[in-house]
Design a protein around this motif. Sequence first.
Motif, PDB file in Angstrom:
ATOM      1  N   PRO A 160     -37.289  13.441  52.547  1.00  0.00           N
ATOM      2  CA  PRO A 160     -38.238  12.574  51.835  1.00  0.00           C
ATOM      3  C   PRO A 160     -39.207  13.381  50.969  1.00  0.00           C
ATOM      4  O   PRO A 160     -39.604  14.485  51.325  1.00  0.00           O
ATOM      5  CB  PRO A 160     -38.981  11.851  52.955  1.00  0.00           C
ATOM      6  N   ASP A 161     -39.576  12.800  49.845  1.00  0.00           N
ATOM      7  CA  ASP A 161     -40.622  13.370  48.997  1.00  0.00           C
ATOM      8  C   ASP A 161     -41.943  12.983  49.636  1.00  0.00           C
ATOM      9  O   ASP A 161     -42.210  11.797  49.841  1.00  0.00           O
ATOM     10  CB  ASP A 161     -40.507  12.787  47.592  1.00  0.00           C
TER      11      ASP A 161
ATOM     12  N   ALA B 295     -44.896  12.811  48.527  1.00  0.00           N
ATOM     13  CA  ALA B 295     -45.789  12.019  47.681  1.00  0.00           C
ATOM     14  C   ALA B 295     -45.332  10.570  47.536  1.00  0.00           C
ATOM     15  O   ALA B 295     -46.151   9.659  47.539  1.00  0.00           O
ATOM     16  CB  ALA B 295     -45.907  12.662  46.303  1.00  0.00           C
ATOM     17  N   THR B 296     -44.016  10.365  47.415  1.00  0.00           N
ATOM     18  CA  THR B 296     -43.523   9.021  47.131  1.00  0.00           C
ATOM     19  C   THR B 296     -42.750   8.389  48.276  1.00  0.00           C
ATOM     20  O   THR B 296     -42.569   7.173  48.297  1.00  0.00           O
ATOM     21  CB  THR B 296     -42.594   9.038  45.904  1.00  0.00           C
ATOM     22  N   GLY B 297     -42.249   9.202  49.195  1.00  0.00           N
ATOM     23  CA  GLY B 297     -41.428   8.693  50.283  1.00  0.00           C
ATOM     24  C   GLY B 297     -39.966   8.520  49.904  1.00  0.00           C
ATOM     25  O   GLY B 297     -39.138   8.193  50.745  1.00  0.00           O
ATOM     26  N   PHE B 298     -39.630   8.764  48.632  1.00  0.00           N
ATOM     27  CA  PHE B 298     -38.242   8.662  48.174  1.00  0.00           C
ATOM     28  C   PHE B 298     -37.405   9.745  48.842  1.00  0.00           C
ATOM     29  O   PHE B 298     -37.803  10.903  48.904  1.00  0.00           O
ATOM     30  CB  PHE B 298     -38.167   8.815  46.648  1.00  0.00           C
ATOM     31  N   HIS B 299     -36.239   9.380  49.366  1.00  0.00           N
ATOM     32  CA  HIS B 299     -35.355  10.351  50.008  1.00  0.00           C
ATOM     33  C   HIS B 299     -34.426  10.972  48.977  1.00  0.00           C
ATOM     34  O   HIS B 299     -33.641  10.275  48.338  1.00  0.00           O
ATOM     35  CB  HIS B 299     -34.536   9.685  51.119  1.00  0.00           C
ATOM     36  N   HIS B 300     -34.512  12.292  48.823  1.00  0.00           N
ATOM     37  CA  HIS B 300     -33.632  13.037  47.932  1.00  0.00           C
ATOM     38  C   HIS B 300     -32.396  13.435  48.720  1.00  0.00           C
ATOM     39  O   HIS B 300     -32.496  14.033  49.792  1.00  0.00           O
ATOM     40  CB  HIS B 300     -34.335  14.285  47.394  1.00  0.00           C
TER      41      HIS B 300
END
Length: 79
Positions: free
Chosen positions: A22-23, A25-30
């Motif tokens: 997860p990022d 800052a954003t919670g987006f999973h790369h």
Amino acid sequence: MAKESELQRIKEMLSRGQLSIPDPATGFHHSLYARCPKRGHDSPVHRTERSGMAITRVVFRCPICGEDFDAGVDSMFLR
């Protein structure tokens, strides 16, 4: 993200048995990807091999040509 820092993150992910991170800052999973050696397209993970918790081998599958291929850690990237 600098290539060296991304490479270190990928090594840490594999040692922990993770295929995404997860990022903060954003919670987006790369997720982990590699480029197909034949077609050059971004390819997702198809299967893995483990030793204990750590991932020791990652096999990717090209979404265009359908071929499975191995990629070294230095050829992997996060997307």
